[in-house]
Design a protein around this motif. Sequence first.
Motif, PDB file in Angstrom:
ATOM      1  N   ALA A  69      39.223  27.721 108.211  1.00  0.00           N
ATOM      2  CA  ALA A  69      40.093  28.561 107.379  1.00  0.00           C
ATOM      3  C   ALA A  69      41.564  28.127 107.472  1.00  0.00           C
ATOM      4  CB  ALA A  69      39.935  30.022 107.779  1.00  0.00           C
ATOM      5  N   GLU A  70      42.023  27.875 108.695  1.00  0.00           N
ATOM      6  CA  GLU A  70      43.438  27.506 108.874  1.00  0.00           C
ATOM      7  C   GLU A  70      43.772  26.208 108.148  1.00  0.00           C
ATOM      8  OE1 GLU A  70      46.252  28.873 109.749  1.00  0.00           O
ATOM      9  OE2 GLU A  70      44.856  30.564 109.767  1.00  0.00           O
ATOM     10  N   ALA A  71      42.879  25.234 108.286  1.00  0.00           N
ATOM     11  CA  ALA A  71      43.109  23.927 107.643  1.00  0.00           C
ATOM     12  C   ALA A  71      43.071  24.076 106.119  1.00  0.00           C
ATOM     13  CB  ALA A  71      42.080  22.915 108.116  1.00  0.00           C
TER      14      ALA A  71
ATOM     15  N   TYR B 141      24.348  29.610  96.311  1.00  0.00           N
ATOM     16  CA  TYR B 141      24.678  30.732  97.189  1.00  0.00           C
ATOM     17  C   TYR B 141      24.506  32.027  96.400  1.00  0.00           C
ATOM     18  CZ  TYR B 141      26.757  27.522 100.547  1.00  0.00           C
ATOM     19  OH  TYR B 141      26.956  26.527 101.470  1.00  0.00           O
ATOM     20  N   PRO B 142      23.777  33.009  96.940  1.00  0.00           N
ATOM     21  CA  PRO B 142      23.573  34.266  96.204  1.00  0.00           C
ATOM     22  C   PRO B 142      24.905  34.943  95.832  1.00  0.00           C
ATOM     23  CG  PRO B 142      22.074  34.146  98.074  1.00  0.00           C
ATOM     24  CD  PRO B 142      22.994  32.963  98.185  1.00  0.00           C
ATOM     25  N   GLY B 143      25.889  34.911  96.737  1.00  0.00           N
ATOM     26  CA  GLY B 143      27.191  35.523  96.445  1.00  0.00           C
ATOM     27  C   GLY B 143      27.895  34.812  95.300  1.00  0.00           C
ATOM     28  N   THR B 144      27.686  33.513  95.205  1.00  0.00           N
ATOM     29  CA  THR B 144      28.268  32.731  94.113  1.00  0.00           C
ATOM     30  C   THR B 144      27.633  33.118  92.788  1.00  0.00           C
ATOM     31  OG1 THR B 144      28.857  30.838  95.495  1.00  0.00           O
ATOM     32  CG2 THR B 144      28.435  30.390  93.175  1.00  0.00           C
ATOM     33  N   VAL B 145      26.311  33.286  92.773  1.00  0.00           N
ATOM     34  CA  VAL B 145      25.638  33.649  91.525  1.00  0.00           C
ATOM     35  C   VAL B 145      26.143  35.012  91.046  1.00  0.00           C
ATOM     36  CG1 VAL B 145      23.409  34.121  90.441  1.00  0.00           C
ATOM     37  CG2 VAL B 145      23.620  32.267  92.097  1.00  0.00           C
ATOM     38  N   ARG B 146      26.319  35.936  91.971  1.00  0.00           N
ATOM     39  CA  ARG B 146      26.855  37.262  91.587  1.00  0.00           C
ATOM     40  C   ARG B 146      28.267  37.115  91.027  1.00  0.00           C
ATOM     41  NH1 ARG B 146      26.811  40.587  96.695  1.00  0.00           N
ATOM     42  NH2 ARG B 146      27.839  42.112  95.374  1.00  0.00           N
ATOM     43  N   TYR B 147      29.065  36.271  91.655  1.00  0.00           N
ATOM     44  CA  TYR B 147      30.442  36.070  91.183  1.00  0.00           C
ATOM     45  C   TYR B 147      30.445  35.437  89.795  1.00  0.00           C
ATOM     46  CZ  TYR B 147      35.440  35.284  91.395  1.00  0.00           C
ATOM     47  OH  TYR B 147      36.792  35.331  91.120  1.00  0.00           O
ATOM     48  N   LEU B 148      29.593  34.431  89.593  1.00  0.00           N
ATOM     49  CA  LEU B 148      29.528  33.763  88.278  1.00  0.00           C
ATOM     50  C   LEU B 148      29.108  34.753  87.192  1.00  0.00           C
ATOM     51  CD1 LEU B 148      27.792  30.369  89.188  1.00  0.00           C
ATOM     52  CD2 LEU B 148      30.133  30.658  88.321  1.00  0.00           C
ATOM     53  N   GLU B 149      28.167  35.620  87.515  1.00  0.00           N
ATOM     54  CA  GLU B 149      27.705  36.619  86.542  1.00  0.00           C
ATOM     55  C   GLU B 149      28.874  37.489  86.080  1.00  0.00           C
ATOM     56  OE1 GLU B 149      25.092  37.704  84.750  1.00  0.00           O
ATOM     57  OE2 GLU B 149      24.164  35.792  85.263  1.00  0.00           O
ATOM     58  N   ALA B 150      29.713  37.903  87.034  1.00  0.00           N
ATOM     59  CA  ALA B 150      30.864  38.742  86.689  1.00  0.00           C
ATOM     60  C   ALA B 150      31.947  37.911  85.998  1.00  0.00           C
ATOM     61  CB  ALA B 150      31.420  39.401  87.949  1.00  0.00           C
TER      62      ALA B 150
ATOM     63  N   ALA C 187      45.250  26.348 100.152  1.00  0.00           N
ATOM     64  CA  ALA C 187      44.558  27.553  99.675  1.00  0.00           C
ATOM     65  C   ALA C 187      45.497  28.766  99.718  1.00  0.00           C
ATOM     66  CB  ALA C 187      43.325  27.816 100.522  1.00  0.00           C
ATOM     67  N   ASP C 188      45.499  29.564  98.635  1.00  0.00           N
ATOM     68  CA  ASP C 188      46.272  30.811  98.623  1.00  0.00           C
ATOM     69  C   ASP C 188      45.537  31.911  99.372  1.00  0.00           C
ATOM     70  OD1 ASP C 188      48.538  30.086  96.874  1.00  0.00           O
ATOM     71  OD2 ASP C 188      46.941  29.712  95.414  1.00  0.00           O
ATOM     72  N   VAL C 189      44.220  31.842  99.332  1.00  0.00           N
ATOM     73  CA  VAL C 189      43.397  32.830 100.023  1.00  0.00           C
ATOM     74  C   VAL C 189      42.165  32.087 100.528  1.00  0.00           C
ATOM     75  CG1 VAL C 189      42.076  33.481  97.949  1.00  0.00           C
ATOM     76  CG2 VAL C 189      42.361  35.147  99.765  1.00  0.00           C
ATOM     77  N   VAL C 190      41.578  32.575 101.604  1.00  0.00           N
ATOM     78  CA  VAL C 190      40.348  31.956 102.114  1.00  0.00           C
ATOM     79  C   VAL C 190      39.276  33.037 102.260  1.00  0.00           C
ATOM     80  CG1 VAL C 190      39.277  30.722 104.044  1.00  0.00           C
ATOM     81  CG2 VAL C 190      41.587  30.111 103.324  1.00  0.00           C
ATOM     82  N   VAL C 191      38.094  32.761 101.720  1.00  0.00           N
ATOM     83  CA  VAL C 191      36.950  33.666 101.880  1.00  0.00           C
ATOM     84  C   VAL C 191      35.789  32.854 102.453  1.00  0.00           C
ATOM     85  CG1 VAL C 191      37.629  35.173  99.969  1.00  0.00           C
ATOM     86  CG2 VAL C 191      36.127  33.214  99.509  1.00  0.00           C
ATOM     87  N   GLU C 192      34.825  33.578 103.015  1.00  0.00           N
ATOM     88  CA  GLU C 192      33.634  32.863 103.498  1.00  0.00           C
ATOM     89  C   GLU C 192      32.541  32.851 102.445  1.00  0.00           C
ATOM     90  OE1 GLU C 192      32.394  34.220 107.335  1.00  0.00           O
ATOM     91  OE2 GLU C 192      34.260  33.545 108.284  1.00  0.00           O
ATOM     92  N   ASP C 193      32.646  33.796 101.494  1.00  0.00           N
ATOM     93  CA  ASP C 193      31.641  33.887 100.430  1.00  0.00           C
ATOM     94  C   ASP C 193      32.332  34.479  99.215  1.00  0.00           C
ATOM     95  OD1 ASP C 193      28.361  33.978 100.265  1.00  0.00           O
ATOM     96  OD2 ASP C 193      29.339  35.376  98.901  1.00  0.00           O
TER      97      ASP C 193
ATOM     98  N   VAL D 240      37.096  28.199 100.161  1.00  0.00           N
ATOM     99  CA  VAL D 240      35.813  28.782 100.549  1.00  0.00           C
ATOM    100  C   VAL D 240      35.418  28.143 101.873  1.00  0.00           C
ATOM    101  CG1 VAL D 240      33.448  29.249  99.824  1.00  0.00           C
ATOM    102  CG2 VAL D 240      35.252  28.995  98.095  1.00  0.00           C
ATOM    103  N   ASP D 241      35.443  28.944 102.919  1.00  0.00           N
ATOM    104  CA  ASP D 241      35.273  28.390 104.264  1.00  0.00           C
ATOM    105  C   ASP D 241      33.812  28.421 104.681  1.00  0.00           C
ATOM    106  OD1 ASP D 241      35.702  27.397 106.749  1.00  0.00           O
ATOM    107  OD2 ASP D 241      36.317  29.314 107.622  1.00  0.00           O
TER     108      ASP D 241
END
Length: 237
Positions: free
Chosen positions: A218-220, A113-122, A226-232, A212-213
């Motif tokens: 998200a509810e489940a 996932y492109p958003g994941t690669v950006r997150y991993l970089e940071a 999960a403490d927080v839910v994000v889509e990306d 990660v939904d």
Amino acid sequence: MKLGLPDGITACLFDLDGVLTSTAVLHRRAWRRTFDDYLLPRGLPPFTEADYLNHVDGRPRYDGVRAFLASRGITVPEGTPGDPPELDTVHGIGNRKNALIDTIIREEGVTPYPGTVRYLEAARELFKIGVVTSSANATRVLDAARLLPYVQAQVDGLVIVRDGLRGKPAPDSFLAGARLLGVEPARAAVFEDALSGVAAGRAGGFGYVVGVDRAGQAEALRGNGADVVVEDLAELL
Ligand SMILES: O=P(O)(O)OC[C@H]1O[C@@H](O)[C@H](O)[C@@H](O)[C@@H]1O
């Protein structure tokens, strides 16, 4: 807060399929074909997305076979890991699915996932990074997605079998990942798309559990830990 994680967190433990790479949908497709080949000729209702999310997603291969069949009240012999794919045993059915996912991955490839690669970089600048997955195909998938350079510790389906760990939703694999990185669970964040995975994060007493939904659940995810839910993951940057 740094990168959306509470102060005190020093390590990130990422699930693989569905969190780092879009391979969760490939697994789901292979499981659907495998179980439908068993169910439909017997006149039984087909395998659904809810079956996947509730009984198979995130669990080690043969645990997924057992959990789904048990949910339908179906019993098959256990067999042994060497069973050929055409045998209707827990291991034969699991091996049938593995032959399918093998072909699907080879033909369709693996995308991170492109958003994941950006997150991993940071994240690599701030935190220790581990991958904790039930999949025995993890090294191959990480390699194809060019993500191996980010990974400082890896607990996968092969390690789970080798070390006799209990699979997700038990916390064992995440606890092993934290141990390999040399951090207390309370100092590590877990990133998971599976209900069994967020439950494992909660059961292990981890400092933060990010759901990660990818499947409109998200509810489940919250309900299972999960403490927080994000889509990306990019939402946390
Ligand atoms: O069969 P493998 O590749 O060892 O993977 C086991 C499980 O790994 C998990 O990551 C997937 O969510 C499941 O769908 C899969 O069944």
